[in-house]
Design an enzyme around this catalytic site. Structure first.
Site, PDB file in Angstrom:
ATOM      1  N   HIS A  67      37.916  37.143 110.215  1.00  0.00           N
ATOM      2  CA  HIS A  67      38.127  37.617 108.851  1.00  0.00           C
ATOM      3  C   HIS A  67      38.662  36.499 107.950  1.00  0.00           C
ATOM      4  O   HIS A  67      38.245  36.342 106.803  1.00  0.00           O
ATOM      5  CB  HIS A  67      39.095  38.815 108.879  1.00  0.00           C
ATOM      6  N   GLU A  70      35.906  34.257 107.016  1.00  0.00           N
ATOM      7  CA  GLU A  70      35.091  34.864 105.958  1.00  0.00           C
ATOM      8  C   GLU A  70      35.681  34.525 104.577  1.00  0.00           C
ATOM      9  O   GLU A  70      34.972  34.083 103.669  1.00  0.00           O
ATOM     10  CB  GLU A  70      35.056  36.387 106.165  1.00  0.00           C
ATOM     11  N   HIS A  71      37.004  34.711 104.436  1.00  0.00           N
ATOM     12  CA  HIS A  71      37.639  34.383 103.155  1.00  0.00           C
ATOM     13  C   HIS A  71      37.451  32.909 102.815  1.00  0.00           C
ATOM     14  O   HIS A  71      37.131  32.556 101.680  1.00  0.00           O
ATOM     15  CB  HIS A  71      39.153  34.661 103.229  1.00  0.00           C
ATOM     16  N   GLU A 142      46.465  41.857 102.025  1.00  0.00           N
ATOM     17  CA  GLU A 142      45.364  42.708 102.499  1.00  0.00           C
ATOM     18  C   GLU A 142      45.784  43.426 103.791  1.00  0.00           C
ATOM     19  O   GLU A 142      45.548  44.624 103.959  1.00  0.00           O
ATOM     20  CB  GLU A 142      44.107  41.856 102.729  1.00  0.00           C
TER      21      GLU A 142
END
Lengths: 423, 420
Positions: A67, A70-71, A142
């Protein structure tokens, strides 16, 4: 090799697929008369890819790495992709799931420019200590947002309650502590192992022309190197870890999920198996079923009640979820009904109704570009064919469903996860 | 290709259809529009659930669900929402287009008949809604209202709006309050039903490839020559007084900051579009001022978003942050808004916001649900633009107009849900 056309008469749809010389699988799926184009590039690399062997070297990554990557891929040396997309008007996003990471945009103009940005984004990793540090504050927020989300917590707690060692039991975004351990080297290792065209798919759904897509990809794509990457999935016992798990949160109505763990045989399910499960579940606990009626009459569920099938490499389970003033009582009734179902099987009338409903839902998916794109991606990574589900739904028999039942819904292998209210 | 028809069935009842053969699932909806009122909000909400879960022919949800399954998984969706100071009570239906049915059955006509019959022919017992159905739906509606508290982002925005508009009808929850739902009697439910049929402005939509003729005829028969008197309300611009700060605490990992602003209200569709563009420049896209500065530059949050309630003239900015950063974030939002008010907008910012707004308008034409939402959502505004017309109008909006509208934005209420 050029594009191969794949079509289906029943749903009256078709698409084109090819393996590009760079190694990338390209799928172009025209939707007549649609204004927008939905394009996505996915890699078969998600949160469960936490341990793997890359060119002979075993690598274990901190929780939340896929994740985080991905950012960070949105940023390259010459600026971030969001500001590039801003010039084309495309609406861009990305997501990381258990099994894949996907980068996408949707546009109604300047498709060529947007697709070039998407491809560039994949091919220009740029990770430094500074850029990684900057993201920590954002991703921490998040993570905390998900920590306060009872839907998410009840699901992750269920996975931890069902799976001993399969990394499906790890939060996709990791924890504030685990992401602090991520370094540029770790991100480059993951990138080099899995962001290789041979491990990736480009799907373009909507008003796009295959020839134009090919022209852009020919120009932009850098051929992938041959790498030797192997995912390590630890052995997972058949039995659940525990039959009950709970967490207290500031909620007004308790939430629950009950999961029935199955043997996954380390294979992806086939379309026929998936359709059988849908028909089985619709007749067993759909809104027209006796079980749904009983749970409603006992005031144990509300209209938020539903079910899904969780399935991937090394994990399979049927999950029922909802809100309930008394989750234990709901689970008890469900478990009793499961035992009865195994004794009696699915009945003819229930089956005929459920078959029609499932078939209708298979057809409905072809109205939404987003759902087509994610199904195409999913199918490509799992060896399924997107049109087979509707065919399977039209042809399925009662016998198929009752046979499938033998491998599902083991009342002695379930876990109940509850998020309960503060006292 | 698609074409649009709009017909008046009787006073205050319009039937609109878009014939479009691109889709495999058709969509129909009945939208009943009444002024928002504390006396009837809860009754209307409960009514929408009771109506869509049973009928004279299918007397409970089991019978109705089985019927829907046999129509290839057709679905009925009850919903209530606030659009300005109106309550929209909607029952939508979606179902497979006939050409995909195993034996070519007329699924869409049957679904249209089902939709009209559940509204006009409920399952009565002794002249009122059946007790069992009412209680089943009442319990679920109360649980739904209660569980709005489970979603902290939603809850914080709701609390901000309730506080900000405490002296206006807009503070009434869309489904009424829990207490109102608990107190509802059979008489109130029955009178709400009669009121909707006689006094609501009714917008019926039918989208898909099936000819709308039979559905239109069905609804026309039901409404007949019913004497109807639809009511309208007035929505005004409100000037905020001193900014109010309201705080609640909870056991949470993340705090929520919601800032409620007043912005310029007009019932003209063009103004709504201009306000939306202004909000997009401020905080509606990944290149907006809030995203670029509050998230990317200062790393304060994962999301910091602005959105305009165009039918009411308010703008909400909301974010999830560390408790110690609440004030810092509030200051950062005000700073970005001030830049906008001073005309500090780059060409790139304006162009990218315009492209994003146009992209979203054009994309709405690719989904029947989005088309229905767009059309019905703006039905009460004057000079309603189609998505294509609105997309074309975006180009003509000047930077000066954006600045002018930004200058009318004034902070009213700040709500913080403070975690650990």
């Amino acid at each position: 090799m050029g594009f191969v056309k794949i079509e289906n008469k029943r749903v009256n749809e078709h698409y084109y697929r090819m393996e590009h010389r760079s190694g990338l699988t390209i799928i172009v799926y025209p939707k007549r008369g649609f204004n927008s184009i939905y394009a996505s590039i996915g890699t078969k690399f998600g949160s469960v890819y936490s341990k793997f062997v890359f060119n002979g070297r075993e690598i274990t990554v901190p929780d939340g790495t896929a994740h985080y990557l991905e950012h960070k891929l949105f940023e390259s040396e010459d600026g971030d992709a969001f500001s590039k997309y801003a010039k084309t008007g495309a609406s861009a996003n990305a997501y990381t799931s258990f099994d894949m990471t996907c980068y996408l945009f949707s546009c109604t103009s300047k498709f060529r420019e947007s697709l070039e940005i998407l491809i560039d984004l994949m091919q220009t990793p740029y990770f430094t200590k500074e850029t990684i540090a900057k993201e920590q504050g954002i991703i921490s927020q998040e993570i905390k947002m998900y920590d306060d989300n009872p839907d998410w917590r009840v699901m992750m707690n269920l996975f931890k309650g069902m799976y001993h060692s399969h990394p499906i039991n790890i939060d996709i975004a990791g924890t504030v502590e685990s992401i602090a351990q991520i370094t540029p080297e770790i991100l480059y290792d993951c990138y080099n192992s899995y962001y290789n065209p041979h491990n990736m798919v480009l799907t373009v759904v909507g008003g796009a022309d295959p020839a134009e897509v090919l022209e852009i990809t020919d120009k932009k794509l850098i051929p992938g190197k041959n790498v030797d990457t192997r995912l390590i999935i630890p052995d997972e016992p058949y039995k659940v870890v525990k039959s009950y798990t709970e967490q207290t949160m500031p909620v007004a109505v308790p939430q629950f999920e009950i999961g029935f763990k199955e043997d996954s045989a380390d294979k992806y399910a086939t379309n026929k198996e998936l359709v059988c499960t849908s028909v089985l579940m619709n007749s067993f606990v759909g809104e027209g079923s006796g079980l749904y009626r009983k749970l409603m009459d006992e005031k144990l569920i509300n209209s938020g009640f539903g079910y899904e099938y969780l399935e991937g490499l090394g994990y399979r389970s049927v999950i029922l979820s909802g809100e309930s003033r008394n989750p234990q009582a709901a689970a008890e009734i469900i478990n009793d009904a499961v035992r009865k179902l195994h004794k009696d099987g699915v009945g003819r009338e229930d089956f005929e109704n459920a078959k029609k409903a499932v078939y209708g839902k298979c057809i409905a998916g072809f109205d939404y570009k987003q759902s087509i794109a994610s199904e195409l991606m999913n199918s490509q990574f799992t060896g399924r064919e997107i049109f087979e589900a509707a065919d399977a739904a039209a042809e399925i028999t009662l016998n198929d469903v009752n046979e499938r039942l033998q491998y599902q819904l083991d009342a002695d292998n379930s876990c109940l996860s509850v998020v309960k209210c503060e006292e | 290709m698609s074409y649009f028809i709009r017909k008046n069935i009787c006073e205050g009842v319009a039937f609109s259809s878009i014939t479009d053969d691109r889709f495999k699932i058709g969509r129909q909806s009945v939208n009943m529009i009444v002024p928002l009122s504390r006396e009837t909000a809860a009754a209307n909400a409960l009514l929408s659930c009771v109506l869509s879960r049973s009928s004279k022919k299918y007397p409970d949800f089991t019978a109705l669900s089985r019927k829907l399954d046999s129509l290839y998984g057709a679905a009925l969706y009850p919903s209530v929402k606030k659009v300005g100071e109106y309550q929209f009570i909607t029952i939508a239906a979606s179902g497979l287009e006939d050409r995909f049915a195993f034996d070519g059955e007329a699924v869409s006509v049957e679904l249209a008949r089902l939709l009209s019959s559940i509204i006009f022919e409920p399952d009565f017992e002794n002249g009122r809604f059946k007790d069992e159905n009412v209680e089943q739906e009442r319990r679920q509606l109360i649980e739904n209202i209660d569980s709005e508290y489970n979603d902290k982002r939603f809850y914080a925005i709701k609390r901000c709006v309730e506080n900000m508009c405490r002296n206006e009808l807009y503070s009434i929850p869309r489904e009424g309050s829990r207490e109102d739902v608990e107190a509802l009697t059979h008489e109130k439910l029955l009178s709400a039903w009669n009121n909707l049929l006689k006094n609501a402005q009714v917008e019926i939509t039918m989208l898909g490839s099936t000819s709308p003729d039979k559905a239109l005829e069905g609804f026309a028969n039901y409404f007949g020559d019913m004497p109807r008197t639809p009511v309208s309300v007035d929505i005004r611009n409100i000037k905020p007084g001193e900014v109010r700060h309201i705080t609640e605490t909870e056991d949470l990992s993340q705090s929520k900051l919601v800032m409620g602003f007043r912005c310029y209200y007009s019932d003209d569709d063009k103004t709504a579009l201009e306000n939306s563009l202004m909000s997009a420049v401020l905080g509606g896209t990944p290149t907006s001022k809030l995203f670029a500065n509050v998230r990317e530059k200062q790393s304060l949050c994962y999301y910091c978003v602005s959105s305009v309630h165009n039918s009411k003239g308010i703008m909400i900015v909301d974010s999830g942050v560390e408790t110690e950063n609440i004030e810092k974030t509030e200051t950062a939002v005000i700073e970005q808004l001030d830049l906008l008010k001073r005309g500090n907008i780059t060409d790139d910012e304006l162009i990218s916001a315009k492209l994003a707004v146009k992209n979203s308008l054009m994309s709405s034409l690719d989904s029947l649900a989005a088309m229905q939402g767009y059309y019905v959502g703006g039905i009460l505004r004057k000079n309603q633009l189609s998505p294509l017309e609105a997309a074309a109008a975006v180009d003509g909006i000047s930077k000066e107009r954006i600045v002018e509208l930004a200058q009318k934005v004034e902070l009213d209420t700040v709500f913080s849900l403070v975690g650990n």
